[in-house]
Design a protein around this motif. Structure first.
Motif, PDB file in Angstrom:
ATOM      1  N   GLY A 172       0.800  -1.218   0.000  1.00  0.00           N
ATOM      2  CA  GLY A 172       0.000   0.000   0.000  1.00  0.00           C
ATOM      3  C   GLY A 172       0.828   1.262   0.000  1.00  0.00           C
ATOM      4  N   ILE A 173       1.960   1.236  -0.690  1.00  0.00           N
ATOM      5  CA  ILE A 173       2.868   2.386  -0.749  1.00  0.00           C
ATOM      6  C   ILE A 173       3.270   2.627  -2.197  1.00  0.00           C
ATOM      7  CG2 ILE A 173       3.810   2.019   1.571  1.00  0.00           C
ATOM      8  CD1 ILE A 173       6.222   0.634   0.275  1.00  0.00           C
ATOM      9  N   LYS A 201       0.593  -0.986   8.666  1.00  0.00           N
ATOM     10  CA  LYS A 201      -0.487  -0.137   8.154  1.00  0.00           C
ATOM     11  C   LYS A 201      -0.206   1.338   8.402  1.00  0.00           C
ATOM     12  CE  LYS A 201      -4.241  -3.525   8.375  1.00  0.00           C
ATOM     13  NZ  LYS A 201      -5.567  -3.859   8.946  1.00  0.00           N
ATOM     14  N   THR A 202       0.259   1.663   9.607  1.00  0.00           N
ATOM     15  CA  THR A 202       0.563   3.067   9.904  1.00  0.00           C
ATOM     16  C   THR A 202       1.763   3.542   9.096  1.00  0.00           C
ATOM     17  OG1 THR A 202      -0.290   2.807  12.151  1.00  0.00           O
ATOM     18  CG2 THR A 202       1.095   4.712  11.739  1.00  0.00           C
ATOM     19  N   ALA A 205       0.573   4.232   5.633  1.00  0.00           N
ATOM     20  CA  ALA A 205      -0.232   5.457   5.595  1.00  0.00           C
ATOM     21  C   ALA A 205       0.656   6.697   5.643  1.00  0.00           C
ATOM     22  CB  ALA A 205      -1.225   5.466   6.750  1.00  0.00           C
ATOM     23  N   LEU A 206       1.685   6.667   6.463  1.00  0.00           N
ATOM     24  CA  LEU A 206       2.586   7.805   6.599  1.00  0.00           C
ATOM     25  C   LEU A 206       3.379   8.054   5.321  1.00  0.00           C
ATOM     26  CD1 LEU A 206       3.846   7.100  10.226  1.00  0.00           C
ATOM     27  CD2 LEU A 206       2.634   9.178   9.506  1.00  0.00           C
ATOM     28  N   THR A 208       2.625   7.030   2.295  1.00  0.00           N
ATOM     29  CA  THR A 208       1.711   7.435   1.225  1.00  0.00           C
ATOM     30  C   THR A 208       1.314   8.901   1.379  1.00  0.00           C
ATOM     31  OG1 THR A 208       0.855   5.173   1.032  1.00  0.00           O
ATOM     32  CG2 THR A 208      -0.502   6.945   0.122  1.00  0.00           C
ATOM     33  N   ARG A 209       1.099   9.317   2.622  1.00  0.00           N
ATOM     34  CA  ARG A 209       0.669  10.691   2.872  1.00  0.00           C
ATOM     35  C   ARG A 209       1.785  11.698   2.583  1.00  0.00           C
ATOM     36  NH1 ARG A 209       0.486  15.271   3.364  1.00  0.00           N
ATOM     37  NH2 ARG A 209      -0.675  16.626   4.802  1.00  0.00           N
ATOM     38  N   PRO A 229      -1.598  10.160  11.515  1.00  0.00           N
ATOM     39  CA  PRO A 229      -2.656   9.387  12.172  1.00  0.00           C
ATOM     40  C   PRO A 229      -2.638   9.624  13.677  1.00  0.00           C
ATOM     41  CG  PRO A 229      -1.421   8.018  10.622  1.00  0.00           C
ATOM     42  CD  PRO A 229      -0.671   9.314  10.751  1.00  0.00           C
TER      43      PRO A 229
END
Length: 297
Positions: A172-173, A201-202, A205-206, A208-209, A229
């Motif tokens: 997811g990156i 997951k975190t 998310a980091l 990707t953000r 997050p």
């Protein structure tokens, strides 16, 4: 094609029984397994150039200086790696076999095989396939060139072709952000702690953000909470010292000092007499004949 040779011979050693021995009783399971792996890879992927990269230093000083825990759990005595007693003598045989066949085995003092692969990939002008069971090398995938990883986790007969799309789907990156993601997540197998409380997951998310670890740290140092997050900002701030040094450990070097080497796939053995001697002494006729047959094509 660049082989992460230590990854492959460890896999062969643990996957093939030690009852496979030379005439004198010495186990040669890793030797035979590696030779057959190379034959299978050449047959299946037809590379024009091949390098069996080696570890000149399995735990480089520059990585230990940055993060003393790096591979510390694998140290046997002094700076020596904990390696099974029956594998140690096989590594020397592997090196002699590669030399006699004429397959380049580049290494660089003070660097790991990963760094040799990173450097050769950086220098390459065409497509590159990297063969490894080590996720660290996912950071080198690059669809534009292209550079991909042939990942051996499921075995050589069921290789996973890792490119940017695969990395994105799996973690997811963005496809080229694996090193930054791995820095946040950590990797216990390498003594890399990661950021406590930040899991996959975190971390995804980091990255990707913010797009990169560097951009994340800039936002962290800026003092704002936007984009983080819940609870992540505090955890990252507490791990700020780690995040400053960890990239030196995680990122594969692109500038290891390597002399120029001919990586052309040999059509015939470089030293036929030495190869015959090795085949007779260690009972390697079968796998060597299979390899030589593939190299003739």
């Amino acid at each position: 094609m660049l082989l992460d040779t230590p990854s492959l011979y460890f896999r062969a050693f643990h996957g093939i029984p030690e009852t496979i021995t030379a005439p004198d009783g010495m186990p040669v399971n890793a030797v035979r397994g590696l030779i057959d792996m190379i034959a299978t890879l050449v047959r299946g992927h037809s590379p024009t150039e091949l390098a069996a990269t080696m570890d000149a230093d399995w735990r480089p000083a520059f990585r230990v200086a940055a993060l003393p825990s790096y591979k510390a759990h694998r140290v046997a005595q002094g700076d020596a790696e904990e390696v099974p007693d029956t594998l140690v003598p096989q590594i020397a045989v592997i090196e002699r076999v590669l030399d006699a066949v004429g397959i380049a085995r580049p290494e660089s003092p003070g660097y790991e095989a990963d760094d040799v692969i990173g450097t050769l990939t950086h220098r390459a002008r065409g497509a590159v396939d990297i063969v490894t069971g080590d996720r660290d090398l996912f950071q080198l995938v690059d669809d534009a060139r292209p550079v991909r990883v042939l990942y051996t986790a499921r075995g050589l007969r069921n290789l996973q072709l890792v490119d940017e799309a695969w990395v994105s789907a799996k973690y997811g990156i963005p496809g080229r952000c694996y090193a930054d993601f791995a820095t946040l997540r950590g990797d216990p197998s390498d003594g890399l702690p990661g950021v406590p409380g930040v899991g996959e997951k975190t971390a995804a998310a980091l990255i990707t953000r913010f797009g990169s670890l560097e951009a994340l740290l800039e936002a962290l140092d800026g003092g704002g909470a936007e984009g983080f997050p819940a609870g992540a900002r505090t955890k990252l701030a507490a791990a700020r010292d780690y995040l400053e040094v960890a990239p030196v450990v995680v990122k594969v070097a692109h500038d290891a000092p390597l002399p120029g080497a001919d990586l052309t796939l040999p059509a015939k053995p470089r030293d036929p007499e030495a190869l015959v001697e090795l085949a007779d002494r260690y009972g390697l006729d079968g796998p060597l004949n299979r390899l030589l047959e593939v190299l003739k094509r």
